[in-house]
Design a protein around this motif. Sequence first.
Motif, PDB file in Angstrom:
ATOM      1  N   ALA A   1       0.831  -1.204   0.000  1.00  0.00           N
ATOM      2  CA  ALA A   1       0.000   0.000   0.000  1.00  0.00           C
ATOM      3  C   ALA A   1       0.866   1.255   0.000  1.00  0.00           C
ATOM      4  CB  ALA A   1      -0.936  -0.011   1.206  1.00  0.00           C
ATOM      5  N   ALA A   2       1.963   1.236   0.776  1.00  0.00           N
ATOM      6  CA  ALA A   2       2.878   2.377   0.778  1.00  0.00           C
ATOM      7  C   ALA A   2       3.537   2.546  -0.583  1.00  0.00           C
ATOM      8  CB  ALA A   2       3.929   2.194   1.865  1.00  0.00           C
ATOM      9  N   TRP A   3       3.855   1.426  -1.245  1.00  0.00           N
ATOM     10  CA  TRP A   3       4.410   1.495  -2.601  1.00  0.00           C
ATOM     11  C   TRP A   3       3.383   2.070  -3.571  1.00  0.00           C
ATOM     12  CZ3 TRP A   3       2.192  -1.702  -6.399  1.00  0.00           C
ATOM     13  CH2 TRP A   3       2.796  -1.629  -7.658  1.00  0.00           C
TER      14      TRP A   3
ATOM     15  N   ARG B   1       6.217   7.445  -0.620  1.00  0.00           N
ATOM     16  CA  ARG B   1       5.932   8.690   0.111  1.00  0.00           C
ATOM     17  C   ARG B   1       6.766   9.862  -0.401  1.00  0.00           C
ATOM     18  NH1 ARG B   1       8.728  10.135   4.769  1.00  0.00           N
ATOM     19  NH2 ARG B   1       6.785  10.409   5.909  1.00  0.00           N
ATOM     20  N   ASP B   2       7.507   9.651  -1.500  1.00  0.00           N
ATOM     21  CA  ASP B   2       8.314  10.683  -2.135  1.00  0.00           C
ATOM     22  C   ASP B   2       9.265  11.317  -1.131  1.00  0.00           C
ATOM     23  OD1 ASP B   2       9.235  12.154  -4.257  1.00  0.00           O
ATOM     24  OD2 ASP B   2       7.768  13.764  -4.015  1.00  0.00           O
TER      25      ASP B   2
ATOM     26  N   VAL C   1      -6.737  -1.666  -4.083  1.00  0.00           N
ATOM     27  CA  VAL C   1      -7.317  -0.854  -5.151  1.00  0.00           C
ATOM     28  C   VAL C   1      -6.809   0.568  -4.982  1.00  0.00           C
ATOM     29  CG1 VAL C   1      -9.375  -2.267  -5.483  1.00  0.00           C
ATOM     30  CG2 VAL C   1      -9.407  -0.422  -3.802  1.00  0.00           C
ATOM     31  N   PHE C   2      -6.540   1.228  -6.094  1.00  0.00           N
ATOM     32  CA  PHE C   2      -6.098   2.617  -6.036  1.00  0.00           C
ATOM     33  C   PHE C   2      -6.517   3.333  -7.313  1.00  0.00           C
ATOM     34  CE2 PHE C   2      -2.741  -0.239  -7.245  1.00  0.00           C
ATOM     35  CZ  PHE C   2      -2.112   0.322  -8.344  1.00  0.00           C
ATOM     36  N   GLU C   3      -6.850   4.616  -7.150  1.00  0.00           N
ATOM     37  CA  GLU C   3      -7.344   5.424  -8.251  1.00  0.00           C
ATOM     38  C   GLU C   3      -6.178   5.870  -9.120  1.00  0.00           C
ATOM     39  OE1 GLU C   3      -8.930   8.176 -10.826  1.00  0.00           O
ATOM     40  OE2 GLU C   3      -7.480   8.820  -9.324  1.00  0.00           O
TER      41      GLU C   3
ATOM     42  N   TYR D   1       1.754   6.151  -6.598  1.00  0.00           N
ATOM     43  CA  TYR D   1       0.990   6.310  -7.833  1.00  0.00           C
ATOM     44  C   TYR D   1      -0.364   6.961  -7.606  1.00  0.00           C
ATOM     45  CZ  TYR D   1       4.443   3.251  -9.966  1.00  0.00           C
ATOM     46  OH  TYR D   1       5.619   2.715 -10.434  1.00  0.00           O
ATOM     47  N   SER D   2      -0.839   6.971  -6.377  1.00  0.00           N
ATOM     48  CA  SER D   2      -2.152   7.527  -6.099  1.00  0.00           C
ATOM     49  C   SER D   2      -2.266   7.833  -4.613  1.00  0.00           C
ATOM     50  CB  SER D   2      -3.252   6.540  -6.516  1.00  0.00           C
ATOM     51  OG  SER D   2      -4.526   6.992  -6.092  1.00  0.00           O
ATOM     52  N   SER D   3      -2.956   8.911  -4.295  1.00  0.00           N
ATOM     53  CA  SER D   3      -3.226   9.228  -2.894  1.00  0.00           C
ATOM     54  C   SER D   3      -4.457   8.516  -2.377  1.00  0.00           C
ATOM     55  CB  SER D   3      -3.395  10.744  -2.728  1.00  0.00           C
ATOM     56  OG  SER D   3      -4.507  11.201  -3.491  1.00  0.00           O
ATOM     57  N   GLN D   4      -5.188   7.829  -3.266  1.00  0.00           N
ATOM     58  CA  GLN D   4      -6.384   7.080  -2.872  1.00  0.00           C
ATOM     59  C   GLN D   4      -6.091   5.590  -3.020  1.00  0.00           C
ATOM     60  OE1 GLN D   4      -8.954   9.577  -5.625  1.00  0.00           O
ATOM     61  NE2 GLN D   4     -10.353   9.357  -3.894  1.00  0.00           N
TER      62      GLN D   4
END
Length: 482
Positions: A85-87, A270-271, A104-106, A91-94
């Motif tokens: 999920a952290a990875w 998390r950049d 799942v991620f937007e 790619y997405s904040s959701q």
Amino acid sequence: MRWACLLLPQLAMDVVLRNHPHPERALVLVDGPHARRRLYAVNEAARALGLKPNMPLIAAQAIVDGFQTVEHDPAAVEHARGLLAAWAYGYSSQVSTQFAHALVFEIGRSRSLFGAWPELRQRLAAELRELGFRHRMAAAPNPQAARALTNIRDGLCFDEDNLVPALAKMPLERCGFDADTVQALQRMGLRKLGAVQALPRAPLARRFGQHVLTHLDALHGAATPLLTYFQPPDAFDARIELGHEVESSQALLFPLRRLTADLAAYLSGRDGGVERFTLILEHERHPHRPQLPHSEVAVGLLAPERDAAMLFELARGRLQQARIPAPVVGLRLLAEQLPPFVPASRDLFDPRPQQALPWAQLRERLRARLGDDGVQGLAVHPDHRPERAWRNVSGDAPTRSNKTVSAPTNTTRPGWLLIEPEPLREPLARILAGPERIESGWWDQDDVRRDYYLVETVKGQRAWAYRDAGGDGALTLHGWFA
């Protein structure tokens, strides 16, 4: 909006295999009470021997021997889900972990950064293979449809125009309904989702419950249930159980590489970067050494970094220098200082050779191998005396003093200054320049009064030599010119 679903069908086994030095060997995960142990999951080598999930362990041992058993660890599985999920957060904040065995991620808002679905899918798949997780992916206008599509085939992608026809052809057992509902609908002669969608809603709800209509609406995007979104933790903490005692740092490199790769994936999500982390070597408690503490190896960097290969090289250098007082049974990596990461600027036409390293990375590798005091910089110091005109500096300290001192103009200094001056033994061919008089140091009881000359020897070497001011004695060598 468009959602991607990442299905992890073998997550529990992948958690073990990605940290196992021999993943090609037969291995099974076991759980259950001691008297009724069962196989929770099996790898491909074990499956080829005839072993299957849910098989009693006694029956498996009666069929074949020689396979390795590992205790199923639900906590390790949840930790892996958090890592993924952290990875995905990169790619997405959701990002949501509410679906069983899936994320799942937007991704609709990220198209301008990562490209269309084929390019994004290829990039995601490559990174997941590097992390060691098997998966299937699909994309759809809503998360429930994306999750259902992963049950069909890897890589599917549908938009609003063609989603409904694709869902209508899906078998009911692949649509996410519970087993009892699927069995009851199949007894009515219904095999595809489209046939269920065509039924009158009121009778369908009375017979099977409102949850069936809710799930149908979610699949078609008519009503999307609320999701809880993942937030990456502020620190990275990961641990690998070794399964046996390790007495050398060389044997710790395999789990260390995995931990640093996971740290890099977390930081990328998390950049951010890491400026300091700690390797904790866990020792088994023995009766004659009950108070033996765990060993810690600190890895400090001069600037934030997040490259996996770089983090591994630095950690390996520190680990190889560390003393291991007792056998190690577990390796833990803890990173709490996570400042923002700013990539190094690069020229448009980079002249650096492909095999060369940027100075920052080379400096960190040397510090890891030689120690913090083994790599020093040089700074100009305001003093006319050559042996006192420079200072050692560490880290990223400025290389030039803020103080100023008047210096003679049109003078040259050698690139190699001897530690101690010595008599010039080479015969002279000629004197090229000089004398340059240096008188200084009366205030610290190290007064010097010298006349310096640029000379050339008969061998063609250029030297910097001096004699006492005003004298005509033999020259003393103080440095060489390149």
